[in-house]
Scaffold this motif. Structure first.
Motif, PDB file in Angstrom:
ATOM      1  N   GLY A  95      27.875  76.839 -54.335  1.00 52.42           N
ATOM      2  CA  GLY A  95      27.880  75.785 -55.340  1.00 52.42           C
ATOM      3  C   GLY A  95      26.729  75.946 -56.319  1.00 52.42           C
ATOM      4  N   THR A  96      26.901  75.465 -57.529  1.00 55.44           N
ATOM      5  CA  THR A  96      25.835  75.514 -58.528  1.00 55.44           C
ATOM      6  C   THR A  96      25.631  74.133 -59.119  1.00 55.44           C
ATOM      7  N   VAL A  97      24.387  73.746 -59.252  1.00 52.25           N
ATOM      8  CA  VAL A  97      24.009  72.478 -59.859  1.00 52.25           C
ATOM      9  C   VAL A  97      23.224  72.809 -61.116  1.00 52.25           C
ATOM     10  N   PRO A  98      23.605  72.269 -62.268  1.00 53.31           N
ATOM     11  CA  PRO A  98      22.918  72.652 -63.512  1.00 53.31           C
ATOM     12  C   PRO A  98      21.515  72.065 -63.599  1.00 53.31           C
ATOM     13  N   GLY A  99      20.605  72.820 -64.183  1.00 52.48           N
ATOM     14  CA  GLY A  99      19.266  72.323 -64.459  1.00 52.48           C
ATOM     15  C   GLY A  99      19.198  71.698 -65.838  1.00 52.48           C
ATOM     16  N   GLY A 100      18.137  70.905 -66.080  1.00 51.45           N
ATOM     17  CA  GLY A 100      17.929  70.284 -67.384  1.00 51.45           C
ATOM     18  C   GLY A 100      18.832  69.095 -67.614  1.00 51.45           C
ATOM     19  N   THR A 125      14.622  72.922 -67.858  1.00 44.38           N
ATOM     20  CA  THR A 125      15.796  73.632 -67.362  1.00 44.38           C
ATOM     21  C   THR A 125      15.623  74.098 -65.921  1.00 44.38           C
ATOM     22  N   GLN A 126      14.388  74.116 -65.414  1.00 39.82           N
ATOM     23  CA  GLN A 126      14.139  74.483 -64.020  1.00 39.82           C
ATOM     24  C   GLN A 126      14.093  73.259 -63.103  1.00 39.82           C
ATOM     25  N   PHE A 127      14.519  72.114 -63.611  1.00 37.81           N
ATOM     26  CA  PHE A 127      14.590  70.871 -62.837  1.00 37.81           C
ATOM     27  C   PHE A 127      16.034  70.396 -62.762  1.00 37.81           C
ATOM     28  N   TYR A 128      16.388  69.838 -61.619  1.00 36.53           N
ATOM     29  CA  TYR A 128      17.586  69.018 -61.571  1.00 36.53           C
ATOM     30  C   TYR A 128      17.165  67.603 -61.926  1.00 36.53           C
ATOM     31  N   VAL A 129      17.808  67.027 -62.932  1.00 38.65           N
ATOM     32  CA  VAL A 129      17.500  65.657 -63.346  1.00 38.65           C
ATOM     33  C   VAL A 129      18.451  64.726 -62.610  1.00 38.65           C
ATOM     34  N   ALA A 130      17.947  64.092 -61.564  1.00 45.67           N
ATOM     35  CA  ALA A 130      18.773  63.206 -60.750  1.00 45.67           C
ATOM     36  C   ALA A 130      19.039  61.905 -61.486  1.00 45.67           C
ATOM     37  N   LYS A 131      20.241  61.379 -61.296  1.00 48.30           N
ATOM     38  CA  LYS A 131      20.672  60.151 -61.937  1.00 48.30           C
ATOM     39  C   LYS A 131      21.003  59.107 -60.880  1.00 48.30           C
ATOM     40  N   ALA A 149      22.435  62.152 -51.883  1.00 48.43           N
ATOM     41  CA  ALA A 149      21.408  63.027 -51.319  1.00 48.43           C
ATOM     42  C   ALA A 149      21.942  64.442 -51.158  1.00 48.43           C
ATOM     43  N   ALA A 150      23.249  64.579 -50.879  1.00 53.87           N
ATOM     44  CA  ALA A 150      23.827  65.914 -50.736  1.00 53.87           C
ATOM     45  C   ALA A 150      23.717  66.694 -52.037  1.00 53.87           C
ATOM     46  N   THR A 151      23.988  66.042 -53.177  1.00 56.30           N
ATOM     47  CA  THR A 151      23.860  66.707 -54.474  1.00 56.30           C
ATOM     48  C   THR A 151      22.409  67.084 -54.749  1.00 56.30           C
ATOM     49  N   ILE A 152      21.495  66.169 -54.461  1.00 55.61           N
ATOM     50  CA  ILE A 152      20.073  66.442 -54.670  1.00 55.61           C
ATOM     51  C   ILE A 152      19.626  67.602 -53.793  1.00 55.61           C
ATOM     52  N   ASN A 153      20.077  67.617 -52.553  1.00 57.67           N
ATOM     53  CA  ASN A 153      19.717  68.722 -51.652  1.00 57.67           C
ATOM     54  C   ASN A 153      20.321  70.046 -52.116  1.00 57.67           C
ATOM     55  N   ASP A 154      21.512  70.002 -52.664  1.00 57.94           N
ATOM     56  CA  ASP A 154      22.106  71.225 -53.202  1.00 57.94           C
ATOM     57  C   ASP A 154      21.229  71.791 -54.312  1.00 57.94           C
ATOM     58  N   ALA A 155      20.758  70.912 -55.188  1.00 58.23           N
ATOM     59  CA  ALA A 155      19.903  71.361 -56.289  1.00 58.23           C
ATOM     60  C   ALA A 155      18.601  71.970 -55.769  1.00 58.23           C
ATOM     61  N   LEU A 156      18.004  71.317 -54.772  1.00 60.66           N
ATOM     62  CA  LEU A 156      16.764  71.847 -54.198  1.00 60.66           C
ATOM     63  C   LEU A 156      17.012  73.190 -53.517  1.00 60.66           C
ATOM     64  N   ALA A 157      18.123  73.295 -52.782  1.00 62.62           N
ATOM     65  CA  ALA A 157      18.435  74.545 -52.094  1.00 62.62           C
ATOM     66  C   ALA A 157      18.709  75.680 -53.078  1.00 62.62           C
ATOM     67  N   GLN A 158      19.129  75.309 -54.264  1.00 62.15           N
ATOM     68  CA  GLN A 158      19.407  76.288 -55.307  1.00 62.15           C
ATOM     69  C   GLN A 158      18.124  76.805 -55.956  1.00 62.15           C
ATOM     70  N   GLY A 159      16.995  76.162 -55.638  1.00 60.92           N
ATOM     71  CA  GLY A 159      15.720  76.590 -56.198  1.00 60.92           C
ATOM     72  C   GLY A 159      15.241  75.758 -57.364  1.00 60.92           C
ATOM     73  N   LEU A 160      15.946  74.669 -57.676  1.00 58.21           N
ATOM     74  CA  LEU A 160      15.517  73.796 -58.766  1.00 58.21           C
ATOM     75  C   LEU A 160      14.428  72.836 -58.295  1.00 58.21           C
ATOM     76  N   ASN A 161      13.570  72.448 -59.232  1.00 54.47           N
ATOM     77  CA  ASN A 161      12.672  71.324 -59.015  1.00 54.47           C
ATOM     78  C   ASN A 161      13.460  70.037 -59.224  1.00 54.47           C
TER      79      ASN A 161
END
Length: 725
Positions: free
Chosen positions: A173-178, A424-430, A435-447
């Protein structure tokens, strides 16, 4: 029951196993050349090297779960000789799973299923019950999951389940940064009219002035440039900040004001608001920042005085300043206590009980208790808080460099040393993100940046990567549901957590934030994890419960301004001795942990518990719980709990400028034995500590252990100990 003889296990000769593995590999290669049914040309092997665990192991030192995902067909996992058993792999993020390939040893499954899960606890069958075969077995799967496991229900032999390899294929899975910082980040530009800016700020202030437990959250952000004639009044859950790289880049000719008109001139409840990274030229020559706890004042350049008291000099109970310059006087007036760290001031005016200056140029000389100044020339180790700014119109986060033995501000002679990280190196949580989406972003290497708002989570947010940045905007608030721990950080270097409010949910959580797992042992002195402007609340908005708020297991962790608060007031039904229950605000197990600015109040047992050696605390403000019904119901065998306890086995610890207060308004006959409890040894030292009874409502009998007389009487006079032992 019947006893069945088990025949001796077949040979474990590694040469035999390697030969068998090579033969299987050759067969697999031949089959692969012809194509495997169910395989997709674009599929990716997701499981190799991923974390794997199992229900059991025949021999953990030889046949452990990771051997099944290591890509080596000469190593394997083997279970205990019983049913059922399972082998599980964590893909690190939610992924599209298309196929599972099992390479069975002779001890295979007569019946098993492939199961998937998004959280590692609730499992769904991805295949029907399936019979295993010796060798390679490929199963088509259609699922989206983070966790995949083989669940064996019946063995084909008297031995366990044994897999040379367990491979999971699909698409990660991929979660976009920025992206947008959200509608509640209000951005002002110098081209906008003063009237327009003032009108928007006033509208938000009218909503937030007395909105102490409401859900609204805001950031007022000023782009670089000059603004004239503004008076930005700052209410609850509102952050005001400049978007320049340095404070001088954004100039306001006007005021940024916190007063206490909403509470009849009493500033002791002016919580949860902040200001950062601005240059301010007050209209009258003095700006008013009359705040209480959780109201940081960072990276500010004040051209004039800073008045920390409300109009009329009513009660006030703050506060924290860092990396700021005040050309005139820092006017404490009626502030009971205050910590100023790594700043420059023209002078300091007045003191009540506990005014501390760490690494502050222009600070008064140490003179505790009369006047009650504690001054330390340099800060031993600190990293200033990361902050949002714009460069070339794009958002970035600046991460200041680690400093040792520092004083003054980081920006007086040019840019703050450090590095920039693009948005762009951050996932901007809304708000509404899982928590699963947030964890996916962190696991992907995003801040991670949280937009202003409320976040309910039903699983732990897990930070595993070194140097991860986790930031909240506008007091972004995380509420753990179902008793989960809200956030857990691995024992890694350099994680930076700032600007968050953890609000306990209605089911008891063991902890709200955990830094490092139990038993953490790595040395992080060169790049410590840091917790800054992070706040914890038990009750007040909801009837929250948490056994402990912040648990620090990692060595060398830095704590730079927290407020951990078990609520003494709030919306109806959210506060009471058996309602918003919480034992402890902070537990430190790590070695060489340093804390600046601990505000920890009203917990029901020891409020701070320090178990690690080499700890240092610079400033503590504490109120013991208001509401023990009686001494008997509070604790048996002793009168209450100390606010700050250093464990008996600790041999090195030092603390400065700490105060513990009592106000036992539910039962004024309640006594607490002491404010501070420490082992009597030469390596454990306390400096400038005191207790006080507010209005004589209750008694604290001693300051440290059995040293110091009782804090009592309506005169509200502190009892002090300058040095212990």
């Amino acid at each position: 029951m019947d006893i069945v003889a088990v025949p001796p296990r077949r040979s474990r000769n590694p040469r035999h196993r390697a030969a068998a593995g090579a033969l299987v590999a050759a067969v697999v290669a031949a089959i692969g050349a012809l194509g495997v049914p169910g395989a997709e040309a674009a599929e990716t092997l997701l499981s190799q090297g991923a974390p794997a665990v199992a229900s059991s192991s025949e021999n953990p030192g030889v046949y452990a779960a990771p051997a099944a995902v290591d890509g080596d067909t000469g190593t394997r996992w083997s279970s205990a000789f019983a049913d059922p058993q399972w082998l599980q792999v964590d893909l690190g993020a939610s992924s599209t799973v298309t196929r599972v390939e099992l390479n069975w040893e002779a001890a295979y499954a007569r019946s098993f299923t492939i199961q998937t899960s998004v959280d590692g606890s609730t499992w769904t069958d991805a295949t029907p019950a399936t019979a295993g075969v010796v060798g390679v077995q490929s199963l088509a799967v259609s699922a989206t999951a983070r966790y995949v496991r083989m669940y064996g229900t019946e063995r084909a032999t008297v031995y366990g389940y044994s897999l040379w390899e367990f491979k999971v294929f699909g698409a990660a899975g991929t979660v976009p940064g920025g992206g947008s910082l959200g509608a509640n980040v209000i951005v002002f530009d110098p081209s906008m009219s003063t009237a327009s800016i003032q009108s928007q700020a006033d509208t938000i202030f009218r909503q937030q002035e007395s909105n102490q437990f409401g859900p609204q959250r805001y950031v007022l952000a000023f782009k670089p440039g000059t603004y004239n004639g503004l008076n930005i009044q700052v209410g609850f859950y509102t952050s005001v900040l400049g978007l320049g790289q340095n404070p001088q880049d954004t100039r306001i000719n006007g005021d940024i004001t916190v007063d206490a008109g909403w509470f009849q001139g009493n500033a002791t409840q002016n919580f949860w608001r902040s200001v950062e990274n601005l240059s301010l030229y007050p209209v009258s020559g003095a700006d008013r920042w009359a705040v209480a706890q959780a109201a940081p004042f960072r990276r500010m350049d004040i051209h004039g005085d800073l008045n920390l008291a409300p109009a009329g000099y009513g009660w006030a109970s703050g506060g924290f300043i860092a990396d700021s310059r005040i050309s005139g006087a820092e006017q404490q007036y009626s502030q009971q206590q205050w910590l100023t760290r790594n700043s420059i001031i023209g002078s300091s005016l007045n003191a009540v009980w506990n005014q501390a200056f760490i690494g502050v140029k222009g600070a008064p000389a140490s003179s505790f208790p009369n006047p009650p100044y504690t001054t330390i020339g340099t800060t031993p180790v600190i990293r200033e808080k990361p902050y949002l700014y714009q460069a070339g119109g794009a958002y970035q986060v600046f991460v200041p460099a680690l400093q040792t033995n520092a004083s003054g501000v980081t920006w007086a002679n040019g840019n703050t040393p450090g590095t920039s990280v693009p948005l762009t190196q951050f996932y901007v949580a809304k708000p509404g993100d899982s928590a699963a989406t947030i964890n996916d972003a962190l696991a992907q290497g995003l801040n991670l940046i949280f937009q202003p708002g409320i976040y309910h989570i039903n699983q732990t947010i897990t930070v595993t990567r070194a140097n991860t940045l986790v930031m909240g905007l506008g007091y972004a608030t995380i509420i753990p549901d179902g008793g989960v721990t809200a956030m857990q950080v691995a024992d890694v270097d350099g994680v930076k957590i700032s600007g968050l409010l953890f609000d306990a949910g209605t089911t008891t959580s063991a902890n709200l934030l955990v830094i490092g797992p139990n038993g953490s042992s790595a040395d992080h002195a060169a790049n410590p994890t840091i917790v800054q402007d992070v706040f914890f609340r038990i009750g007040g908005a909801i009837a929250g419960r948490a056994t402990n708020s912040l648990l620090v297991n990692s060595n060398n962790t830095l704590i730079d301004h927290i407020w951990a608060w078990r609520a003494d007031h709030g919306t109806a039904g959210t506060v009471g001795w058996t309602v918003n229950t919480a034992d402890t605000g902070l537990i430190v197990n790590g070695q060489n942990v340093t804390a600046y600015g601990l505000f920890v109040e009203h917990y029901q047992k020891y409020e701070v518990r320090w178990n690690g050696n080499g700890g240092r605390t610079y400033f503590l403000q504490n109120e013991q719980p208001y509401d023990p019904p009686s001494n008997a119901s509070w604790r048996s065998g002793a009168n209450g709990y100390a606010a700050y306890q250093v464990a008996d086995g600790v041999t090195s610890h030092e603390a400065w400028a700490m105060g513990s207060y009592c106000y036992f308004n539910v039962n004024p006959q309640v006594h607490s034995d002491r404010g501070f409890e420490v082992p009597v040894t030469s390596g454990v030292k306390l400096h400038n500590v005191f207790t006080v009874s507010l209005g004589g409502v209750g008694v604290i009998d001693h300051v440290v252990n059995n040293t110091g007389g009782p804090a009592q009487g309506s005169a509200t006079v502190p009892v002090t100990v300058v040095a212990f032992p």
